[in-house]
Motif scaffolding. Sequence first.
Motif, mmCIF file in Angstrom:
data_model
loop_
_atom_site.group_PDB
_atom_site.id
_atom_site.type_symbol
_atom_site.label_atom_id
_atom_site.label_comp_id
_atom_site.label_asym_id
_atom_site.label_seq_id
_atom_site.Cartn_x
_atom_site.Cartn_y
_atom_site.Cartn_z
ATOM 1 N N LYS A 122 -6.125 5.839 4.425
ATOM 2 C CA LYS A 122 -7.568 5.640 4.259
ATOM 3 C C LYS A 122 -8.015 4.304 4.849
ATOM 4 C CE LYS A 122 -8.608 9.481 2.150
ATOM 5 N NZ LYS A 122 -9.412 10.513 2.871
ATOM 6 N N SER A 123 -7.160 3.304 4.735
ATOM 7 C CA SER A 123 -7.540 1.962 5.202
ATOM 8 C C SER A 123 -7.642 1.866 6.721
ATOM 9 C CB SER A 123 -6.542 0.925 4.685
ATOM 10 O OG SER A 123 -5.320 0.961 5.419
ATOM 11 N N ARG A 160 -2.213 -2.364 12.758
ATOM 12 C CA ARG A 160 -2.027 -2.334 11.306
ATOM 13 C C ARG A 160 -0.714 -1.632 10.938
ATOM 14 N NH1 ARG A 160 -2.384 -3.470 7.644
ATOM 15 N NH2 ARG A 160 -3.648 -2.264 6.189
ATOM 16 N N LEU A 197 0.822 -1.206 0.000
ATOM 17 C CA LEU A 197 0.000 0.000 0.000
ATOM 18 C C LEU A 197 0.859 1.261 0.000
ATOM 19 C CD1 LEU A 197 -2.723 -0.949 2.647
ATOM 20 C CD2 LEU A 197 -2.970 -0.931 0.160
ATOM 21 N N GLU A 224 -3.194 5.571 0.507
ATOM 22 C CA GLU A 224 -4.079 4.402 0.499
ATOM 23 C C GLU A 224 -4.095 3.740 1.874
ATOM 24 O OE1 GLU A 224 -4.704 0.350 -2.200
ATOM 25 O OE2 GLU A 224 -2.785 1.431 -2.246
ATOM 26 N N PHE A 225 -2.919 3.635 2.488
ATOM 27 C CA PHE A 225 -2.870 3.027 3.817
ATOM 28 C C PHE A 225 -3.611 3.889 4.828
ATOM 29 C CE2 PHE A 225 -0.782 2.742 7.994
ATOM 30 C CZ PHE A 225 -1.134 1.442 8.304
#
Length: 271
Positions: free
Chosen positions: A13-14, A26, A6, A10-11
Amino acid sequence: RRAGALEGKEFAKSIEALAPKDREERIWEEVTRGNVPDFLRRLVPLEISEQIEGRTVTAQLFVTPDYLAVGSNQDYFFTPLTPYTAQRIGDRLRCFLPTRKVVDAIYRSAAVKLSPSPIPPSPAMTTVPVFETHNQTVWSQRSPLLAQFPLGTLVAGDKKDIVICKALAKTPGHVAIYGWHRLDGNPIQPLYLGHVASWADYSHGVRLVAGIALVDGKRISVARLLADPKLSVLLSDEGPILRPRYTIREFPTEPKKLATPGLLAVLGADR
């Protein structure tokens, strides 16, 4: 770093909707899988010299050029953390968190000194959207300097540091923060232990220091250096530090009261 890992945005947002404990798990997973920018893998030498028993003694440390982040060189996300996860990552990588004196030395030595960009305090300052906002602000400061100072150059001024200090031994369940130097060289944040260990806001950064240093060219562990009655002056402005780490053994969730009523007054208010 694995193909397909990622990117920073993107990370971010995750993990936006996750509870702090799950969010940090995470981050731990991504870091230990190698999803960190390449430029953070190459440590930067940092020299500190002091007069000890009538002669100049020099310690050479090796520090990350910027704060811990997830993602690639092109798109990375700084990851504010509780001291639990910061220490856990440090242990995995055989690294230490810096002292106040080391943070000051990093600022003096940094080729890139960014101006701090505080965000007005609010309940949202511990959330990922505010982390992302500050990340974008720092990138807007850093990116115009890349041609002259590429990624991997020592950077300071963009975050406060999670630090180790002697007071941690007497204030279990808290986090020590320090730094965020202004361009005049003075830190916004004096040493402060008023936050419980479950606190992590957008301004906190994790700078790692390799566990092995050189003193006058000879290898020595940072733990031994910090504990030495004479040599500790190279890394500490408060004498030997015998417990140079956080001893939190599980993710901190329950807030605890300050160990002494006068602690805030002694250590300075959070700014």
